[in-house]
Design a protein around this motif. Structure first.
Motif, PDB file in Angstrom:
ATOM      1  N   GLY A 292     -30.565   0.935 -76.048  1.00 35.52           N
ATOM      2  CA  GLY A 292     -30.066   1.884 -75.058  1.00 35.52           C
ATOM      3  C   GLY A 292     -29.758   3.236 -75.650  1.00 35.52           C
ATOM      4  N   LEU A 295     -32.897   5.149 -76.843  1.00 36.03           N
ATOM      5  CA  LEU A 295     -33.633   5.732 -75.716  1.00 36.03           C
ATOM      6  C   LEU A 295     -32.877   6.923 -75.119  1.00 36.03           C
ATOM      7  N   SER A 296     -31.559   6.806 -74.986  1.00 39.02           N
ATOM      8  CA  SER A 296     -30.792   7.934 -74.439  1.00 39.02           C
ATOM      9  C   SER A 296     -30.946   9.155 -75.323  1.00 39.02           C
ATOM     10  N   LEU A 299     -34.209  11.136 -74.762  1.00 35.63           N
ATOM     11  CA  LEU A 299     -34.472  11.842 -73.501  1.00 35.63           C
ATOM     12  C   LEU A 299     -34.750  13.323 -73.728  1.00 35.63           C
ATOM     13  N   ALA A 302     -38.399  14.095 -74.406  1.00 31.00           N
ATOM     14  CA  ALA A 302     -39.377  13.510 -73.485  1.00 31.00           C
ATOM     15  C   ALA A 302     -40.660  14.321 -73.465  1.00 31.00           C
ATOM     16  N   ASP A 303     -40.515  15.626 -73.542  1.00 32.54           N
ATOM     17  CA  ASP A 303     -41.688  16.488 -73.458  1.00 32.54           C
ATOM     18  C   ASP A 303     -42.262  16.794 -74.834  1.00 32.54           C
ATOM     19  N   PRO A 306     -43.246  12.680 -77.319  1.00 27.47           N
ATOM     20  CA  PRO A 306     -43.304  11.496 -76.452  1.00 27.47           C
ATOM     21  C   PRO A 306     -43.238  10.168 -77.207  1.00 27.47           C
ATOM     22  N   PHE A 309     -39.846   9.052 -77.272  1.00 26.40           N
ATOM     23  CA  PHE A 309     -39.352   8.807 -75.917  1.00 26.40           C
ATOM     24  C   PHE A 309     -39.862   7.474 -75.364  1.00 26.40           C
ATOM     25  N   PHE A 310     -41.143   7.183 -75.605  1.00 27.49           N
ATOM     26  CA  PHE A 310     -41.732   6.013 -74.958  1.00 27.49           C
ATOM     27  C   PHE A 310     -41.471   4.699 -75.705  1.00 27.49           C
ATOM     28  N   ALA A 313     -38.347   2.652 -74.780  1.00 27.29           N
ATOM     29  CA  ALA A 313     -38.444   2.231 -73.375  1.00 27.29           C
ATOM     30  C   ALA A 313     -39.396   1.057 -73.237  1.00 27.29           C
ATOM     31  N   ILE A 314     -40.506   1.105 -73.995  1.00 28.77           N
ATOM     32  CA  ILE A 314     -41.470   0.003 -73.917  1.00 28.77           C
ATOM     33  C   ILE A 314     -40.858  -1.282 -74.465  1.00 28.77           C
ATOM     34  N   ILE A 316     -37.690  -2.120 -74.359  1.00 29.63           N
ATOM     35  CA  ILE A 316     -36.791  -2.637 -73.320  1.00 29.63           C
ATOM     36  C   ILE A 316     -37.599  -3.321 -72.225  1.00 29.63           C
ATOM     37  N   ALA A 317     -38.676  -2.645 -71.789  1.00 28.03           N
ATOM     38  CA  ALA A 317     -39.473  -3.185 -70.687  1.00 28.03           C
ATOM     39  C   ALA A 317     -40.093  -4.533 -71.063  1.00 28.03           C
TER      40      ALA A 317
ATOM     41  N   ALA B 164     -38.788  -3.032 -64.811  1.00 27.89           N
ATOM     42  CA  ALA B 164     -38.368  -3.332 -66.175  1.00 27.89           C
ATOM     43  C   ALA B 164     -37.912  -2.102 -66.951  1.00 27.89           C
ATOM     44  N   PHE B 165     -38.432  -0.928 -66.581  1.00 29.22           N
ATOM     45  CA  PHE B 165     -38.026   0.274 -67.314  1.00 29.22           C
ATOM     46  C   PHE B 165     -36.677   0.770 -66.800  1.00 29.22           C
ATOM     47  N   PHE B 168     -32.890   5.568 -65.906  1.00 26.28           N
ATOM     48  CA  PHE B 168     -32.780   6.929 -66.435  1.00 26.28           C
ATOM     49  C   PHE B 168     -34.053   7.362 -67.142  1.00 26.28           C
ATOM     50  N   PHE B 169     -34.801   6.378 -67.671  1.00 27.92           N
ATOM     51  CA  PHE B 169     -36.088   6.678 -68.292  1.00 27.92           C
ATOM     52  C   PHE B 169     -37.113   7.089 -67.229  1.00 27.92           C
ATOM     53  N   GLN B 172     -36.304  10.469 -65.912  1.00 22.92           N
ATOM     54  CA  GLN B 172     -36.644  11.524 -66.867  1.00 22.92           C
ATOM     55  C   GLN B 172     -38.151  11.781 -66.864  1.00 22.92           C
ATOM     56  N   THR B 176     -39.538  15.381 -66.225  1.00 21.27           N
ATOM     57  CA  THR B 176     -40.249  16.091 -67.284  1.00 21.27           C
ATOM     58  C   THR B 176     -41.731  16.242 -66.986  1.00 21.27           C
ATOM     59  N   TYR B 177     -42.353  15.147 -66.549  1.00 20.67           N
ATOM     60  CA  TYR B 177     -43.801  15.183 -66.395  1.00 20.67           C
ATOM     61  C   TYR B 177     -44.225  15.608 -64.999  1.00 20.67           C
ATOM     62  N   ARG B 181     -43.891  19.501 -66.200  1.00 28.41           N
ATOM     63  CA  ARG B 181     -45.131  19.729 -66.940  1.00 28.41           C
ATOM     64  C   ARG B 181     -46.344  19.832 -66.011  1.00 28.41           C
TER      65      ARG B 181
END
Lengths: 340, 338
Positions: A292, A295-296, A299, A302-303, A306, A309-310, A313-314, A316-317, B164-165, B168-169, B172, B176-177, B181
């Motif tokens: 957590g 990932l926070s 943020l 994110a741009d 990446p 950022f990703f 999250a992946i 967690i998912a 699952a995600f 807040f992700f 975001q 962002t995208y 963007r």
């Protein structure tokens, strides 16, 4: 404690136990005794999706166990800063992406190895979710059995406590109580741990359980209402068995299936909850990583970066998906009549 | 039916009273020095005493609760101290009947603070609700009708992945995208429907509403799918088919009617919980709703505000519970209330 046919088990009557040793002997003459647990396992194994999710879950448990060892051995270095790999002209973005030394790259800004942080984060997130789920299930099961078996006033009181707990907005309460309760815990002498990690993690576990047990208690109570009318319970009562004995030796063994399924579904819920709470600033804090808070922290990038950022999250998912699929598979295997 | 409603209202009110007591105990009594948080880090002992007296924390917890309860029923005036009110009558704040307290952090009554931000949270909740219920039920029915085929598997898999995600992700990513963007949508912002018109209101809410809807959608797809599958084996569905009714009528009228009961229960409670603010979604998109207000209140340890929001949300949830149970009898004539 297996899913044996304990519904026909009589107190002190061991003849009705599973004839485990005789299974193979019986198999030779062509008849094999199969317990409900074995049948469920056979059904579970036939389902490919369930088996895949089961392997992924096992893998994540392996990560959770091995990572602290690897960190202690110095193979993974979640706190070491690789400043030489950061480009200060771009505000600390890494100069390289994935590499052999850093398979997931490094964190922008701090230059810490992302793989190490995510693996250690997985360990801590899983530990929080696991402890939370175990405590939730214990509270819910005990209160559910007592409410369902005793009935009357006790059932009414527990029912009201459930209503009360469910009426609280839980996210808001988890957030609002954190400061007060963490301070109180420290006053009570609960160790703070490095960077407050222990007390903050402990707080999350306790409040997740405190607000998470009511559905478990309701589920178990419903099951107990029908189990308590069965003959083996009457028999135990007639033989003068004590209440705790009836609760935990007679009734509990019949509840393993719903408990197991609910437990499997609580795990992903709590991994997500830990992430959400981290985002809101509650729980274990950077530099100690959890999925957590990694990932926070990502943020902001994110741009611009990446990969950072990703990746968390992946992770967690994947945990959430595999535990959910495992829970579904377990339900189908344990309760074939439910058929979806 | 009327007697039932009355009884439920009474027990709901009772539950709310008990909740207010528990909340008071949790927040005002659990910490030995609640004024410590309000006063800040560098607070001298004397300042601490003053803060304590000014906020009324020096009184016994029962008195504090009684004052709060009186405020809810009859309204009250702030500051509490009569001497202070007479000394500076220009600073007295009137707090009318359902008075939830006074936030010293904002210098406003909790009631005004919440009612200012409620439209944002309610709009967000309603649009998200519309999205997840329409799309969720539609996809759920489709998945059930194509059970075991690619479409079914695809819908179930996608809903699980979206769920699952972390919220807040996802938020975001949208921000962002999708918004910044790729520039597909303007940066989400809340514009009141009365001033900016329904179109601006809706488009401004779209991304946060989708984010929020994704959290709930998976559950609704799942439930709809399961119940549609279950009803397909019922006798009355077979009768409907045997009568030669078109598929549309069988699904749209006979099947969905049976699915309505679980959906009403679930959505009533989900929606009620959201009306009190979507904390994470509002924070990510910087929407000034009740959810964001509560985050600020917690950061400042503004106890009256926190307690006010908690009890408001609780009241909404309790009311929703009663409404859902009443709706049961309307939807399903077999249900007898009593």
């Amino acid at each position: 404690m297996s899913l044996t046919a304990s519904s026909v088990e009589q107190p002190g009557d061991s003849e009705f136990h599973e004839p485990e040793g005789d299974d193979k002997a019986a198999g030779k003459v062509g008849v094999e005794g199969r317990s409900p647990a074995k049948l469920a396992w056979a059904r579970f194994r036939k389902d490919r999706l369930s088996m895949v999710s089961f392997s992924v879950v096992v893998l994540f448990f392996a990560i959770a166990v091995l990572t602290p060892i690897l960190v202690a051995a110095g193979v993974l270095k979640p706190q070491d800063s690789n400043q030489d790999l950061l480009n200060l002209m771009t505000g600390g973005l890494p100069t390289e992406g994935m590499s052999l030394a850093h398979p997931f790259g490094i964190e922008p800004g701090t230059g810490r190895d992302l793989l190490s942080r995510i693996l250690l984060g997985t360990t801590l997130s899983m530990t929080i979710a696991l402890s939370g789920a175990i405590i939730t299930v214990i509270i819910g099961t005990v209160l559910g059995i007592i409410a369902g078996f005793t009935g009357g006033v006790v059932d009414g009181v527990i029912g009201r406590i459930i209503d009360l707990t469910l009426s609280f907005p839980s996210t808001l309460m988890l957030l609002a109580l954190s400061q007060v309760v963490v301070d109180r815990m420290l006053d009570l002498g609960i160790p703070s741990g490095p960077n407050g990690a222990f007390v903050n993690g402990f707080y999350i576990v306790i409040v997740l359980a405190a607000f998470g047990w009511p559905p478990v208690a309701r589920l178990i109570r419903g099951q107990v209402l029908s189990i308590r009318e069965r003959e083996f319970v009457d028999a135990a009562r007639l033989m003068g068995a004590s209440r705790p004995r009836i609760y935990f030796k007679e009734i509990l063994p019949n509840l393993w299936a719903p408990i197991l399924v609910y437990f499997t579904l609580l795990m992903p819920a709590y991994v997500s909850a830990e992430a959400a709470l981290s985002y809101l600033g509650v729980g274990i804090k950077n530099p100690t990583p959890t999925l957590g808070n990694v990932l926070s922290g990502a943020l902001l990038y994110a741009d611009s970066y990446p990969l950072f950022f990703f990746t968390p999250a992946i992770f967690i998912a994947v945990i959430v998906i595999s535990f959910n699929l495992l829970g579904d598979g377990a339900r189908d295997a344990l309760d074939p009549k439910a058929g979806r | 039916m009327f007697a039932y409603a009355l009884r439920r209202l009474f027990s709901g009110a009772l539950l709310l009273v008990v909740m207010s007591m528990v909340t008071f105990l949790l927040f005002y009594a659990s910490s030995s020095t609640p004024e410590r948080y309000a006063c800040g880090q560098k607070c001298t002992a004397q300042q601490l005493e003053q803060t304590k007296a000014a906020l009324g924390y020096d009184e016994p917890i029962t008195t504090q609760w009684a004052k709060f309860a009186k405020g809810v029923v009859a309204g009250r005036e702030f500051p509490d101290d009569e001497a202070l009110r007479e000394a500076a009558p220009e600073l007295v704040t009137q707090c009318e009947a359902p008075c939830l307290g006074y936030s010293t952090g904002y210098g406003e009554t909790v009631r005004d603070l919440i009612s200012d931000r409620l439209p944002v949270s309610v709009s967000l909740a309603l649009v998200a609700f519309a999205l997840w219920i329409i799309i969720g039920v539609l996809l759920g029915v489709m998945a059930a009708l194509f059970k075991g085929r690619v479409l079914d598997r695809g819908i179930v898999a996608l809903s699980l992945i979206a769920f699952a995600f972390p919220t807040f992700f996802v938020g975001q990513i949208f921000l962002t995208y999708v918004s910044i963007r790729w520039g597909l949508v303007d940066t989400p912002r809340y514009s009141p429907i009365a001033e900016a018109g329904p179109w601006a209101w809706l488009t401004g809410l779209m991304l946060p509403a989708i984010t929020l809807a994704l959290v709930y959608m998976a559950g609704y797809i799942r439930i709809t799918r399961a119940f549609v599958l279950e009803t397909q084996t019922e006798d009355y569905i077979r009768t409907a088919r045997a009568k030669g009714l078109p598929q549309r009528t069988v699904i749209g009228k006979h099947t969905l009617r049976a699915v309505l009961t679980p959906l009403v229960t679930l959505s009533g409670l989900d929606l009620a919980g959201l009306l009190g603010g979507a904390i994470i979604t509002e924070s990510i998109f910087n929407f000034n709703g009740v959810g964001k207000l509560s985050v600020t209140a917690i950061a400042r340890f503004d106890l009256p505000l926190i307690v006010g929001i908690v009890l408001l949300v609780a009241a909404i949830v309790i009311a929703a519970n009663i409404i859902v149970d009443m709706l049961y009898a309307v939807i399903d004539p077999r249900v007898r209330l009593g």
